[in-house]
Motif scaffolding. Sequence first.
Motif, PDB file in Angstrom:
ATOM      1  N   ALA A  14      15.153 -19.811 -47.638  1.00 22.17           N
ATOM      2  CA  ALA A  14      14.250 -19.059 -46.752  1.00 22.17           C
ATOM      3  C   ALA A  14      14.913 -17.783 -46.256  1.00 22.17           C
ATOM      4  O   ALA A  14      14.296 -16.716 -46.237  1.00 22.17           O
ATOM      5  N   GLU A  15      16.165 -17.873 -45.879  1.00 29.02           N
ATOM      6  CA  GLU A  15      16.878 -16.710 -45.346  1.00 29.02           C
ATOM      7  C   GLU A  15      17.097 -15.635 -46.396  1.00 29.02           C
ATOM      8  O   GLU A  15      16.923 -14.443 -46.128  1.00 29.02           O
ATOM      9  N   HIS A  16      17.456 -16.047 -47.605  1.00 36.37           N
ATOM     10  CA  HIS A  16      17.832 -15.087 -48.642  1.00 36.37           C
ATOM     11  C   HIS A  16      16.684 -14.627 -49.534  1.00 36.37           C
ATOM     12  O   HIS A  16      16.785 -13.564 -50.156  1.00 36.37           O
ATOM     13  N   THR A  18      13.083 -14.758 -48.695  1.00 36.41           N
ATOM     14  CA  THR A  18      11.809 -14.366 -48.095  1.00 36.41           C
ATOM     15  C   THR A  18      12.037 -13.144 -47.212  1.00 36.41           C
ATOM     16  O   THR A  18      13.006 -13.084 -46.461  1.00 36.41           O
ATOM     17  N   ASP A  21      13.054 -12.512 -42.820  1.00 34.35           N
ATOM     18  CA  ASP A  21      13.681 -13.691 -42.229  1.00 34.35           C
ATOM     19  C   ASP A  21      12.713 -14.463 -41.327  1.00 34.35           C
ATOM     20  O   ASP A  21      12.909 -14.566 -40.113  1.00 34.35           O
ATOM     21  N   GLN A  23      10.720 -17.217 -39.232  1.00 35.27           N
ATOM     22  CA  GLN A  23      11.151 -18.379 -38.462  1.00 35.27           C
ATOM     23  C   GLN A  23      10.458 -19.638 -38.985  1.00 35.27           C
ATOM     24  O   GLN A  23       9.340 -19.592 -39.485  1.00 35.27           O
ATOM     25  N   LEU A  67       7.091 -21.968 -42.763  1.00 36.03           N
ATOM     26  CA  LEU A  67       7.524 -20.696 -42.189  1.00 36.03           C
ATOM     27  C   LEU A  67       6.355 -19.951 -41.562  1.00 36.03           C
ATOM     28  O   LEU A  67       5.202 -20.185 -41.901  1.00 36.03           O
TER      29      LEU A  67
END
Length: 123
Positions: A14-16, A18, A21, A23, A67
């Motif tokens: 998810a961090e890398h 999408t 970033d 939540q 997300l």
Amino acid sequence: MNLRIDLSWLLMVAEHKTPGDPQVVDWGALVAAVARHDAEIFGSPVYSDPHSRAAALLQLLIHVPALEHSNAMFSSAVAYGYLVASGQRVVTSPERVRDLARLVKEGKADVRAIADELRQWSH
């Protein structure tokens, strides 16, 4: 090989993968994804190969958004990443990824159909 994922791997994707970033708005969706890809009935895997396991992840994460945005992109990145981490060489196009995500979102592809499409991406 049945690669096992965990919550931290999903959060890394998810961090890398999408934009912006996003939540997490539903932690249960992520926990469910971890459990679903590794599900067993009477000691036998429900999803016995990497493509089926990736398909189960993709389907769940599209239908149960985790997300605040970009869930189709996230679920596609999870499926793609799972295949690569499982040792598959994946070759596809953004259009094929988009089209598959759309079919899943519209309820027009079950896990078998998703897995069949993912197999076409692998060499």
